[in-house]
Design a protein around this motif. Structure first.
Motif, PDB file in Angstrom:
ATOM      1  N   GLN A  51      -8.278   3.174 -13.006  1.00 55.14           N
ATOM      2  CA  GLN A  51      -8.319   3.026 -14.464  1.00 55.14           C
ATOM      3  C   GLN A  51      -6.934   2.675 -15.000  1.00 55.14           C
ATOM      4  OE1 GLN A  51     -10.049   6.784 -15.502  1.00 55.14           O
ATOM      5  NE2 GLN A  51     -12.102   6.126 -14.941  1.00 55.14           N
ATOM      6  N   GLU A  52      -5.916   3.264 -14.362  1.00 54.83           N
ATOM      7  CA  GLU A  52      -4.551   2.997 -14.771  1.00 54.83           C
ATOM      8  C   GLU A  52      -4.175   1.527 -14.530  1.00 54.83           C
ATOM      9  OE1 GLU A  52      -1.060   5.256 -13.062  1.00 54.83           O
ATOM     10  OE2 GLU A  52      -2.054   6.685 -14.387  1.00 54.83           O
ATOM     11  N   LEU A  53      -4.574   1.020 -13.380  1.00 60.35           N
ATOM     12  CA  LEU A  53      -4.271  -0.379 -13.057  1.00 60.35           C
ATOM     13  C   LEU A  53      -4.987  -1.334 -14.009  1.00 60.35           C
ATOM     14  CD1 LEU A  53      -4.305  -0.728  -9.168  1.00 60.35           C
ATOM     15  CD2 LEU A  53      -2.444  -1.323 -10.730  1.00 60.35           C
ATOM     16  N   ALA A  54      -6.249  -1.014 -14.320  1.00 64.51           N
ATOM     17  CA  ALA A  54      -7.007  -1.863 -15.241  1.00 64.51           C
ATOM     18  C   ALA A  54      -6.334  -1.855 -16.615  1.00 64.51           C
ATOM     19  CB  ALA A  54      -8.455  -1.391 -15.344  1.00 64.51           C
ATOM     20  N   GLN A  67       0.812  -1.203   0.000  1.00 65.06           N
ATOM     21  CA  GLN A  67       0.000   0.000   0.000  1.00 65.06           C
ATOM     22  C   GLN A  67       0.858   1.271   0.000  1.00 65.06           C
ATOM     23  OE1 GLN A  67      -2.407   1.153   3.548  1.00 65.06           O
ATOM     24  NE2 GLN A  67      -3.994   0.146   2.368  1.00 65.06           N
ATOM     25  N   SER A  68       1.922   1.252   0.786  1.00 63.62           N
ATOM     26  CA  SER A  68       2.778   2.438   0.902  1.00 63.62           C
ATOM     27  C   SER A  68       3.723   2.540  -0.294  1.00 63.62           C
ATOM     28  CB  SER A  68       3.604   2.328   2.169  1.00 63.62           C
ATOM     29  OG  SER A  68       4.364   1.135   2.117  1.00 63.62           O
ATOM     30  N   TYR A  69       3.639   1.563  -1.190  1.00 66.96           N
ATOM     31  CA  TYR A  69       4.517   1.460  -2.374  1.00 66.96           C
ATOM     32  C   TYR A  69       5.959   1.161  -2.014  1.00 66.96           C
ATOM     33  CZ  TYR A  69       0.425   3.880  -4.103  1.00 66.96           C
ATOM     34  OH  TYR A  69      -0.860   4.242  -4.352  1.00 66.96           O
ATOM     35  N   ALA A  70       6.359   1.462  -0.767  1.00 66.16           N
ATOM     36  CA  ALA A  70       7.687   1.112  -0.272  1.00 66.16           C
ATOM     37  C   ALA A  70       8.806   1.420  -1.264  1.00 66.16           C
ATOM     38  CB  ALA A  70       7.706  -0.370   0.125  1.00 66.16           C
ATOM     39  N   ALA A 102       5.977   1.539  -8.508  1.00 68.34           N
ATOM     40  CA  ALA A 102       5.957   0.348  -7.647  1.00 68.34           C
ATOM     41  C   ALA A 102       5.647  -0.906  -8.463  1.00 68.34           C
ATOM     42  CB  ALA A 102       4.941   0.525  -6.528  1.00 68.34           C
ATOM     43  N   VAL A 103       4.701  -0.772  -9.385  1.00 65.65           N
ATOM     44  CA  VAL A 103       4.361  -1.911 -10.245  1.00 65.65           C
ATOM     45  C   VAL A 103       5.549  -2.242 -11.148  1.00 65.65           C
ATOM     46  CG1 VAL A 103       2.887  -2.693 -12.143  1.00 65.65           C
ATOM     47  CG2 VAL A 103       1.876  -1.527 -10.192  1.00 65.65           C
ATOM     48  N   ALA A 104       6.194  -1.183 -11.690  1.00 65.35           N
ATOM     49  CA  ALA A 104       7.340  -1.401 -12.577  1.00 65.35           C
ATOM     50  C   ALA A 104       8.472  -2.108 -11.839  1.00 65.35           C
ATOM     51  CB  ALA A 104       7.830  -0.060 -13.134  1.00 65.35           C
ATOM     52  N   ARG A 105       8.673  -1.707 -10.576  1.00 55.48           N
ATOM     53  CA  ARG A 105       9.756  -2.330  -9.805  1.00 55.48           C
ATOM     54  C   ARG A 105       9.458  -3.819  -9.568  1.00 55.48           C
ATOM     55  NH1 ARG A 105      11.471  -0.268  -3.974  1.00 55.48           N
ATOM     56  NH2 ARG A 105       9.417  -1.157  -3.599  1.00 55.48           N
ATOM     57  N   ALA A 106       8.168  -4.131  -9.387  1.00 51.27           N
ATOM     58  CA  ALA A 106       7.799  -5.544  -9.248  1.00 51.27           C
ATOM     59  C   ALA A 106       7.980  -6.259 -10.586  1.00 51.27           C
ATOM     60  CB  ALA A 106       6.353  -5.654  -8.778  1.00 51.27           C
ATOM     61  N   LEU A 107       7.684  -5.525 -11.657  1.00 50.65           N
ATOM     62  CA  LEU A 107       7.705  -6.100 -13.005  1.00 50.65           C
ATOM     63  C   LEU A 107       9.103  -6.515 -13.466  1.00 50.65           C
ATOM     64  CD1 LEU A 107       5.406  -6.439 -15.073  1.00 50.65           C
ATOM     65  CD2 LEU A 107       6.008  -4.225 -16.004  1.00 50.65           C
ATOM     66  N   VAL A 108      10.148  -5.763 -13.074  1.00 46.18           N
ATOM     67  CA  VAL A 108      11.502  -6.104 -13.542  1.00 46.18           C
ATOM     68  C   VAL A 108      11.923  -7.494 -13.080  1.00 46.18           C
ATOM     69  CG1 VAL A 108      12.440  -3.774 -13.814  1.00 46.18           C
ATOM     70  CG2 VAL A 108      12.692  -4.935 -11.628  1.00 46.18           C
ATOM     71  N   ARG A 109      11.302  -7.961 -12.008  1.00 46.93           N
ATOM     72  CA  ARG A 109      11.646  -9.311 -11.513  1.00 46.93           C
ATOM     73  C   ARG A 109      10.914 -10.388 -12.302  1.00 46.93           C
ATOM     74  NH1 ARG A 109       9.434  -8.874  -5.888  1.00 46.93           N
ATOM     75  NH2 ARG A 109       9.373 -11.107  -6.267  1.00 46.93           N
ATOM     76  N   GLU A 110      10.056  -9.965 -13.235  1.00 47.83           N
ATOM     77  CA  GLU A 110       9.253 -10.896 -14.035  1.00 47.83           C
ATOM     78  C   GLU A 110       8.510 -11.907 -13.164  1.00 47.83           C
ATOM     79  OE1 GLU A 110      12.184 -12.350 -16.811  1.00 47.83           O
ATOM     80  OE2 GLU A 110      11.984 -10.553 -18.043  1.00 47.83           O
ATOM     81  N   ALA A 167      12.969  -1.253 -20.668  1.00 51.00           N
ATOM     82  CA  ALA A 167      11.804  -1.937 -21.244  1.00 51.00           C
ATOM     83  C   ALA A 167      10.585  -1.806 -20.332  1.00 51.00           C
ATOM     84  CB  ALA A 167      12.136  -3.412 -21.492  1.00 51.00           C
ATOM     85  N   VAL A 168      10.815  -2.012 -19.033  1.00 49.60           N
ATOM     86  CA  VAL A 168       9.719  -1.952 -18.071  1.00 49.60           C
ATOM     87  C   VAL A 168       9.182  -0.521 -17.950  1.00 49.60           C
ATOM     88  CG1 VAL A 168       9.294  -2.024 -15.588  1.00 49.60           C
ATOM     89  CG2 VAL A 168      10.263  -4.011 -16.739  1.00 49.60           C
ATOM     90  N   ALA A 169      10.098   0.445 -17.940  1.00 50.45           N
ATOM     91  CA  ALA A 169       9.681   1.854 -17.837  1.00 50.45           C
ATOM     92  C   ALA A 169       8.787   2.221 -19.014  1.00 50.45           C
ATOM     93  CB  ALA A 169      10.906   2.761 -17.783  1.00 50.45           C
TER      94      ALA A 169
END
Ligand code: ADP
Ligand code: MG
Length: 355
Positions: free
Chosen positions: A174-177, A82-85, A143-151, A116-118
């Protein structure tokens, strides 16, 4: 990305049974929303999936492998908090690279993956900024991108929008969807907010008191609520629920309740005492005796107007029908005053009967 199977998963804390025997399958690419009121076991279930909490009984399978006792690190699931950490002293680019440095990924490879993730989450122009120079929605994307780089095999989120104000919550939703559509990734998302569930989910698991109340698409939960709880939880205002009694004549079933006239029902139900559910948006309101007041097949309820609430674009009229309070959503422009006698009618196809 992955197929996750929950098999009769349960978790107790001393004498509290937080999650009871939940079985469900999350398919590759699903956006599964765990929905339900506070305390119904959503976080407990998500933490078991993440590997942060051990089930008391039951098992978990990811892509055919049993992961019930696998540590969190080994699951390849990304928890977005939640805090995006985010690390406040690091730039966005360095925040994104961090999980790869931890894994001693090659420098060239790090640069490539971060770029690529950015691009994927459209934050390429923000790479040199610090987290405090970003909006809430942008921070979420980082935060999502940082999770994404780990595939990861799936993204897990626990009420990630609850700290945002209403406007930002809508935009981020809307962005998340959109992100889910673009990435085709699997999301498991916890919320108590029915609007978030209805707008983002491909599948909703509605929880009640630790149990799975109903599993289905948003449309299925809305159109065919399986229980009084499901009917009452989704919809705004909530579905009107009226105690009723059934009687059969001429092959059709009639629903009898105080102040309910001529409810005809073609469906099959063996039960005598039922609860009749009608959504506020499926009722129309008429003066008694007007021709529109008596549908040939459906419900007609006699009532007295209690309160008219103006919502701007439309209004909600609350009426007393026998001992029940029944809400009706109508366009603005119709004028009803407290004390007016009215007839509320609904089509047979919009009546729900519950045992
Ligand atoms: P939700 O996320 O849907 O609000 P939780 O999963 O947090 O619900 O909690 C479900 C139930 O389990 C609640 O009754 C809660 O008090 C209880 N619970 C959750 N975590 C713990 C814990 N660590 N110790 C004791 N009880 C807990
Ligand atoms: Mg919670």
């Amino acid at each position: 990305m992955g197929r996750l199977v929950l098999n009769q998963l349960s978790r107790s804390f001393k004498n509290v049974s937080a999650v009871k025997n939940i079985s469900l399958t999350v398919e590759d690419g699903d956006f599964l929303v765990l929905l339900g009121p506070s305390g119904c076991g959503k976080t407990t279930l998500l933490r078991m999936i993440a590997g942060l909490l051990e089930p008391t009984s039951g098992s978990l399978e990811l892509d055919g492998t049993d992961i019930t006792t696998a540590p969190s690190k080994k699951r390849d699931l990304a928890m977005v908090f939640q805090s995006y950490a985010l690390y406040p002293h690091l730039s966005v680019a360095k925040n994104l690279a961090f999980p790869l440095h931890v894994r001693r990924t090659d420098k060239q490879e790090v640069k490539k993956r971060v770029g690529a993730v950015a691009e994927m989450v459209e934050i390429g122009h923000l790479l040199d900024r610090k987290p405090k120079e970003l909006s809430g929605g942008q921070r979420q994307r980082v935060a999502v991108a940082r999770a994404l780089v780990r595939e990861p095999k799936a993204f897990l989120m626990d009420e990630p929008l609850s700290n945002l104000d209403a406007k930002l919550r809508t935009a981020t939703r809307q962005e998340l969807a959109g992100l889910h559509k673009r990435l085709g990734a699997t999301f498991i998302y916890v919320t108590h907010d029915q609007v978030e569930a209805m707008t983002m989910a491909t599948k909703i698991a509605l929880l009640n008191g630790g149990q799975l109340e109903q599993l289905g698409t948003p449309e299925e939960l809305y159109d065919k609520p399986a229980s009084v709880f499901a009917a009452g939880f989704l919809g705004s205002p909530a579905t009107n629920l009226i105690d009723a009694e059934l009687s059969t004549s001429n092959g059709s079933i009639t629903v009898m309740a105080p102040s309910v006239e001529a409810v005809l029902w073609d469906g099959q139900t063996p039960q005598r005492d039922v609860v009749l559910g009608i959504r506020p948006e499926h009722l129309s309101i008429h003066a008694p005796g007007s021709s529109a007041a008596a549908p040939s097949s459906g419900a007609a309820l006699r009532g007295i107007v209690d309160l008219a609430e103006n919502l701007g674009s439309e209004q909600v009229i609350y009426c007393r029908v026998g001992g029940n309070r029944v809400a009706v959503r109508t366009p603005r422009g119709q004028h009803w005053e407290p004390g007016n006698a009215v007839v509320l009618s609904a089509d047979a196809k919009n009546l729900h009967l519950f045992d």
